[in-house]
Design a protein around this motif. Sequence first.
Motif, PDB file in Angstrom:
ATOM      1  N   PRO A 118       0.799  -1.233   0.000  1.00 48.14           N
ATOM      2  CA  PRO A 118       0.000   0.000   0.000  1.00 48.14           C
ATOM      3  C   PRO A 118       0.832   1.285   0.000  1.00 48.14           C
ATOM      4  CG  PRO A 118      -0.136  -1.116   2.133  1.00 48.14           C
ATOM      5  CD  PRO A 118       0.523  -2.064   1.192  1.00 48.14           C
ATOM      6  N   THR A 119       1.980   1.275   0.648  1.00 47.11           N
ATOM      7  CA  THR A 119       2.797   2.496   0.707  1.00 47.11           C
ATOM      8  C   THR A 119       3.332   2.855  -0.674  1.00 47.11           C
ATOM      9  OG1 THR A 119       3.426   2.081   3.000  1.00 47.11           O
ATOM     10  CG2 THR A 119       4.805   3.609   1.759  1.00 47.11           C
ATOM     11  N   PHE A 120       3.941   1.881  -1.346  1.00 43.00           N
ATOM     12  CA  PHE A 120       4.500   2.107  -2.683  1.00 43.00           C
ATOM     13  C   PHE A 120       3.390   2.484  -3.658  1.00 43.00           C
ATOM     14  CE2 PHE A 120       6.126   1.222  -6.838  1.00 43.00           C
ATOM     15  CZ  PHE A 120       7.508   1.346  -6.775  1.00 43.00           C
ATOM     16  N   ALA A 121       2.293   1.716  -3.641  1.00 37.27           N
ATOM     17  CA  ALA A 121       1.188   1.991  -4.561  1.00 37.27           C
ATOM     18  C   ALA A 121       0.617   3.385  -4.320  1.00 37.27           C
ATOM     19  CB  ALA A 121       0.085   0.938  -4.402  1.00 37.27           C
ATOM     20  N   GLY A 122       0.460   3.753  -3.050  1.00 36.53           N
ATOM     21  CA  GLY A 122      -0.066   5.072  -2.725  1.00 36.53           C
ATOM     22  C   GLY A 122       0.857   6.181  -3.192  1.00 36.53           C
ATOM     23  N   ASP A 123       2.158   5.996  -2.984  1.00 34.28           N
ATOM     24  CA  ASP A 123       3.136   6.990  -3.445  1.00 34.28           C
ATOM     25  C   ASP A 123       3.078   7.146  -4.953  1.00 34.28           C
ATOM     26  OD1 ASP A 123       3.983   7.396  -0.858  1.00 34.28           O
ATOM     27  OD2 ASP A 123       5.797   6.171  -1.035  1.00 34.28           O
ATOM     28  N   PHE A 124       2.878   6.035  -5.651  1.00 34.36           N
ATOM     29  CA  PHE A 124       2.797   6.064  -7.110  1.00 34.36           C
ATOM     30  C   PHE A 124       1.532   6.790  -7.567  1.00 34.36           C
ATOM     31  CE2 PHE A 124       1.447   3.633 -11.040  1.00 34.36           C
ATOM     32  CZ  PHE A 124       2.331   4.272 -11.899  1.00 34.36           C
TER      33      PHE A 124
END
Length: 202
Positions: A118-124
């Motif tokens: 979720p962190t990486f996807a959200g940052d993207f």
Amino acid sequence: MINTIIFDFGDIFVNLNRKASEEAFRKLGLAGMTPELDQLNDLFEKGKVSEQEFLDGFSKEIPNATLDQIREAWNLIIGDFPLERLEFLQMLVGKYRMFLLTNTDQIHIAHFEDMVGPTFAGDFYRCFEKVFYSYEMGMRKPDIEVFNTIIRKYDLDPRKTLFIDDKTENTDAAKQVGIKVWNLQVGEEDVMDLFDKKFEAV
């Protein structure tokens, strides 16, 4: 002067591994995509059939495979997402209006988000003003109406908009509505080469 960039997703940010998926399906007994499966995929990417209907279509071709095996083979096409590409994209935030436009389906997107977390996807996702999935739009590239819809809804000037995609048919469609394009050559170029290209604003 370019002020807007529309990005494709597969092989632009996330690497695709078609051979891994094809090999997994071969092991399940599917020699290759049939015209019927190609049509089913087109409908799935437009959100016209459900996930269950999509998986059932494969089950008819490979009845001995479980739905989980089919889903896993389908998702093997989704490869890694190099961190440096995300960092590059984040550097562009605030300098351009940015959109993501991808032909995809709910199985692949759910797998991508689970894979990167979720962190990486959200940052993207936060890098973009809007993320356009074909299965939510009800249409897919290279349909010209895909581009016209985004232009109208977000009041974009095609002459100041750049579209980056690895498929010629998609960049050709964007050109027809006056959008500047970069037909990125996978394996030879990377989205991080953007500033090396001779576009007006970059």
